[in-house]
Design a protein around this motif. Sequence first.
Motif, mmCIF file in Angstrom:
data_model
loop_
_atom_site.group_PDB
_atom_site.id
_atom_site.type_symbol
_atom_site.label_atom_id
_atom_site.label_comp_id
_atom_site.label_asym_id
_atom_site.label_seq_id
_atom_site.Cartn_x
_atom_site.Cartn_y
_atom_site.Cartn_z
ATOM 1 N N ALA A 224 -14.265 -26.187 -57.421
ATOM 2 C CA ALA A 224 -14.897 -25.839 -59.004
ATOM 3 C C ALA A 224 -16.111 -25.458 -58.772
ATOM 4 O O ALA A 224 -16.674 -25.124 -57.708
ATOM 5 C CB ALA A 224 -14.887 -27.162 -59.689
ATOM 6 N N PHE A 225 -16.693 -25.045 -60.089
ATOM 7 C CA PHE A 225 -18.052 -24.227 -60.019
ATOM 8 C C PHE A 225 -18.733 -25.009 -61.239
ATOM 9 O O PHE A 225 -18.636 -25.352 -62.232
ATOM 10 C CB PHE A 225 -17.958 -23.010 -60.191
ATOM 11 N N ARG A 226 -20.327 -24.966 -60.785
ATOM 12 C CA ARG A 226 -21.248 -25.572 -61.556
ATOM 13 C C ARG A 226 -22.403 -24.487 -61.805
ATOM 14 O O ARG A 226 -22.654 -23.570 -60.927
ATOM 15 C CB ARG A 226 -21.685 -26.905 -61.225
ATOM 16 N N VAL A 227 -23.466 -24.912 -62.956
ATOM 17 C CA VAL A 227 -24.460 -24.315 -63.184
ATOM 18 C C VAL A 227 -25.399 -25.107 -63.030
ATOM 19 O O VAL A 227 -25.628 -26.283 -63.579
ATOM 20 C CB VAL A 227 -24.541 -23.627 -64.663
ATOM 21 N N LEU A 228 -26.247 -25.002 -61.959
ATOM 22 C CA LEU A 228 -27.674 -25.818 -61.477
ATOM 23 C C LEU A 228 -28.821 -24.922 -61.636
ATOM 24 O O LEU A 228 -28.791 -23.822 -61.795
ATOM 25 C CB LEU A 228 -27.140 -26.042 -60.015
ATOM 26 N N GLU A 229 -29.861 -25.848 -61.750
ATOM 27 C CA GLU A 229 -31.078 -25.246 -61.904
ATOM 28 C C GLU A 229 -31.776 -25.689 -60.746
ATOM 29 O O GLU A 229 -31.953 -26.789 -60.315
ATOM 30 C CB GLU A 229 -31.846 -25.814 -63.223
ATOM 31 N N ARG A 230 -32.645 -24.628 -60.155
ATOM 32 C CA ARG A 230 -33.397 -24.751 -59.148
ATOM 33 C C ARG A 230 -34.875 -25.343 -59.254
ATOM 34 O O ARG A 230 -35.505 -24.797 -59.904
ATOM 35 C CB ARG A 230 -33.609 -23.592 -58.371
ATOM 36 N N GLU A 231 -35.048 -26.571 -58.959
ATOM 37 C CA GLU A 231 -36.357 -27.306 -59.071
ATOM 38 C C GLU A 231 -37.206 -27.088 -57.734
ATOM 39 O O GLU A 231 -36.809 -26.580 -57.063
ATOM 40 C CB GLU A 231 -36.382 -28.563 -59.168
ATOM 41 N N SER B 83 -35.895 -29.822 -55.323
ATOM 42 C CA SER B 83 -34.665 -30.236 -55.548
ATOM 43 C C SER B 83 -33.742 -29.540 -56.291
ATOM 44 O O SER B 83 -34.061 -28.452 -57.011
ATOM 45 C CB SER B 83 -34.369 -31.747 -56.099
ATOM 46 N N TRP B 84 -32.454 -29.899 -56.689
ATOM 47 C CA TRP B 84 -31.687 -29.144 -57.792
ATOM 48 C C TRP B 84 -31.359 -30.089 -58.674
ATOM 49 O O TRP B 84 -31.222 -31.351 -58.574
ATOM 50 C CB TRP B 84 -30.411 -28.725 -56.964
ATOM 51 N N SER B 85 -31.200 -29.617 -60.055
ATOM 52 C CA SER B 85 -30.702 -30.291 -61.078
ATOM 53 C C SER B 85 -29.566 -29.812 -61.872
ATOM 54 O O SER B 85 -29.211 -28.568 -61.721
ATOM 55 C CB SER B 85 -31.668 -30.587 -61.999
ATOM 56 N N MET B 86 -28.437 -30.467 -62.544
ATOM 57 C CA MET B 86 -27.612 -30.193 -63.291
ATOM 58 C C MET B 86 -27.871 -29.540 -64.578
ATOM 59 O O MET B 86 -28.636 -30.250 -65.372
ATOM 60 C CB MET B 86 -26.557 -31.237 -63.631
ATOM 61 N N PHE B 87 -27.792 -28.137 -64.777
ATOM 62 C CA PHE B 87 -28.244 -27.532 -65.965
ATOM 63 C C PHE B 87 -27.051 -27.772 -67.118
ATOM 64 O O PHE B 87 -27.435 -28.023 -68.380
ATOM 65 C CB PHE B 87 -28.407 -26.086 -65.768
ATOM 66 N N LEU B 88 -25.906 -27.643 -66.778
ATOM 67 C CA LEU B 88 -24.688 -27.734 -67.762
ATOM 68 C C LEU B 88 -23.750 -28.946 -67.105
ATOM 69 O O LEU B 88 -23.593 -28.721 -65.847
ATOM 70 C CB LEU B 88 -24.060 -26.470 -67.918
ATOM 71 N N ALA B 89 -23.555 -29.859 -67.900
ATOM 72 C CA ALA B 89 -22.793 -30.944 -67.222
ATOM 73 C C ALA B 89 -21.336 -30.794 -66.980
ATOM 74 O O ALA B 89 -20.835 -31.337 -66.131
ATOM 75 C CB ALA B 89 -22.826 -32.105 -68.498
ATOM 76 N N LYS C 240 -32.272 -11.692 -73.544
ATOM 77 C CA LYS C 240 -32.590 -10.460 -72.652
ATOM 78 C C LYS C 240 -32.161 -10.858 -70.995
ATOM 79 O O LYS C 240 -31.361 -9.644 -70.454
ATOM 80 C CB LYS C 240 -33.997 -9.865 -72.651
ATOM 81 N N ALA C 241 -32.278 -11.978 -70.626
ATOM 82 C CA ALA C 241 -31.963 -12.089 -69.209
ATOM 83 C C ALA C 241 -30.437 -12.260 -69.185
ATOM 84 O O ALA C 241 -29.992 -11.833 -68.050
ATOM 85 C CB ALA C 241 -32.677 -13.485 -68.817
ATOM 86 N N ALA C 242 -29.966 -12.727 -70.303
ATOM 87 C CA ALA C 242 -28.313 -12.965 -69.771
ATOM 88 C C ALA C 242 -27.715 -11.437 -70.057
ATOM 89 O O ALA C 242 -26.773 -11.191 -69.432
ATOM 90 C CB ALA C 242 -27.878 -13.762 -71.314
ATOM 91 N N GLU C 243 -28.199 -10.504 -70.776
ATOM 92 C CA GLU C 243 -27.905 -9.254 -70.916
ATOM 93 C C GLU C 243 -27.782 -8.452 -69.573
ATOM 94 O O GLU C 243 -26.779 -8.049 -68.988
ATOM 95 C CB GLU C 243 -28.732 -8.250 -71.719
ATOM 96 N N ARG D 37 -32.709 -15.468 -63.690
ATOM 97 C CA ARG D 37 -33.987 -15.942 -63.901
ATOM 98 C C ARG D 37 -34.659 -15.583 -64.924
ATOM 99 O O ARG D 37 -34.464 -14.656 -65.572
ATOM 100 C CB ARG D 37 -34.848 -15.504 -62.745
ATOM 101 N N ALA D 38 -35.561 -16.588 -65.656
ATOM 102 C CA ALA D 38 -35.988 -16.388 -66.852
ATOM 103 C C ALA D 38 -37.169 -17.601 -67.302
ATOM 104 O O ALA D 38 -36.583 -18.846 -67.172
ATOM 105 C CB ALA D 38 -35.017 -16.423 -68.186
ATOM 106 N N ARG D 39 -38.160 -17.048 -67.823
ATOM 107 C CA ARG D 39 -39.378 -18.068 -68.282
ATOM 108 C C ARG D 39 -39.491 -19.125 -67.054
ATOM 109 O O ARG D 39 -39.797 -20.326 -67.483
ATOM 110 C CB ARG D 39 -38.867 -18.913 -69.487
ATOM 111 N N GLY D 40 -39.611 -18.492 -65.940
ATOM 112 C CA GLY D 40 -39.927 -19.198 -64.867
ATOM 113 C C GLY D 40 -39.130 -20.206 -64.437
ATOM 114 O O GLY D 40 -39.066 -21.153 -63.618
ATOM 115 N N ARG D 41 -37.750 -20.226 -64.949
ATOM 116 C CA ARG D 41 -36.580 -20.926 -64.387
ATOM 117 C C ARG D 41 -35.554 -20.208 -63.560
ATOM 118 O O ARG D 41 -35.496 -18.962 -64.124
ATOM 119 C CB ARG D 41 -36.014 -21.567 -65.581
ATOM 120 N N THR D 42 -34.751 -20.995 -62.659
ATOM 121 C CA THR D 42 -34.031 -20.387 -62.011
ATOM 122 C C THR D 42 -32.494 -21.143 -61.857
ATOM 123 O O THR D 42 -32.560 -22.086 -61.642
ATOM 124 C CB THR D 42 -34.203 -20.118 -60.601
ATOM 125 N N PHE D 43 -31.571 -20.240 -62.372
ATOM 126 C CA PHE D 43 -30.249 -21.052 -62.899
ATOM 127 C C PHE D 43 -29.446 -20.257 -61.600
ATOM 128 O O PHE D 43 -29.233 -18.944 -61.360
ATOM 129 C CB PHE D 43 -29.761 -20.793 -63.719
#
Length: 348
Positions: free
Chosen positions: A221-228, A231-237, A281-284, A296-302
């Motif tokens: 399966a596939f998930r969306v995680l955020e790079r801290e 560590s890594w955190s779950m961005f979408l459950a 804009k990042a999504a586009e 990547r957007a606003r200093g965050r990486t997904f």
Amino acid sequence: MRDHHKQYSSPDHLTIRVAHRDDPVSQVTELDAFRSGQRYPDIVVRGPLFGCAVQTPGDRPRWRLLGELDAGYPQDARDELNSYLWYYAKDRAGDHRERRRLLDGVARLEKKRIDELTVGRDRYRVVRADEFARIGDGALEPPRATDHPEDDHWDLEKKNPPSDAEGFVVDHAAEVQLTNGLERLALRENVYRSERFPADVLADSRRALHTHPGLVLLPPAFRVLEREPESWSMFLAKQFPTPQAARRGLVHHLTRSVPMVREIPGLESEYSERDVEVFAKAAERFMRQRGANELRARGRTFHIVRVERMMRIGPDGPEPPRPSDQDHQEPTKIHPTMDEWGNLSYDD
């Protein structure tokens, strides 16, 4: 000769049958898996997930998953089974006698924490599997090129394809390709070892090596995680059935969910108007890149990350919840009362 085979052959829950397939798709998939194993040689175990399985007379000794196996707690899976039996009684029961048997199962699940029950000739079980991701040089494995390449659209309104786990037949002795067989052998002795786990969790993990010594890998399966930073955190459950579904989920959240939350009166949002603009804009840009797995957007990486689930198998099938699995929820009534003739009552 038949008796000789029975005497010396391994039981199904310990047998791994490897078969070589000559078709081009299988060869490409094998090469993709081999290269990923070299690049991401280690695993990170997130913890257990739960779901439901059924064993019917025609399937025995195999079991078949009823859903995606993505519930966070055993009671969530029991509630899924409750709903499955209720809707089966409502829409598919052959007669009032079968409906009564199904509703008796529902009644039991409304009152007790039951991990297995028999309805007619069918056995139902709440089952567990450990979710893990592969990692190499600090990076989690992204989707492979051979993971659902046919799903490539960006229609956010279109329903995602069904999960490969739904309807998956749990058959330890089924033929698999070489990399799958080797991965199962490598993971079979895997147990929880980290000091962050309580003693009873560690003990149950070690015990499972003996009670359920076999192991089956479920479809990825596939998930969306955020790079801290560390560590890594779950961005979408949510768990997604394809890489592209996970990409669509990320875009949907950034371009629709985030602005919608800001518009709810009286609800304080963590996002600013500037966040909404930058995310859009990042999504586009993300959607213009074919098969992108990082935004990547606003200093965050997904990141879009490939996750797998390993299910332990014993002589009687898949492992149920362990005593140490977190299980604080209570059973409850979920659906209206139904009688054996299909009549619904909303009074209680």
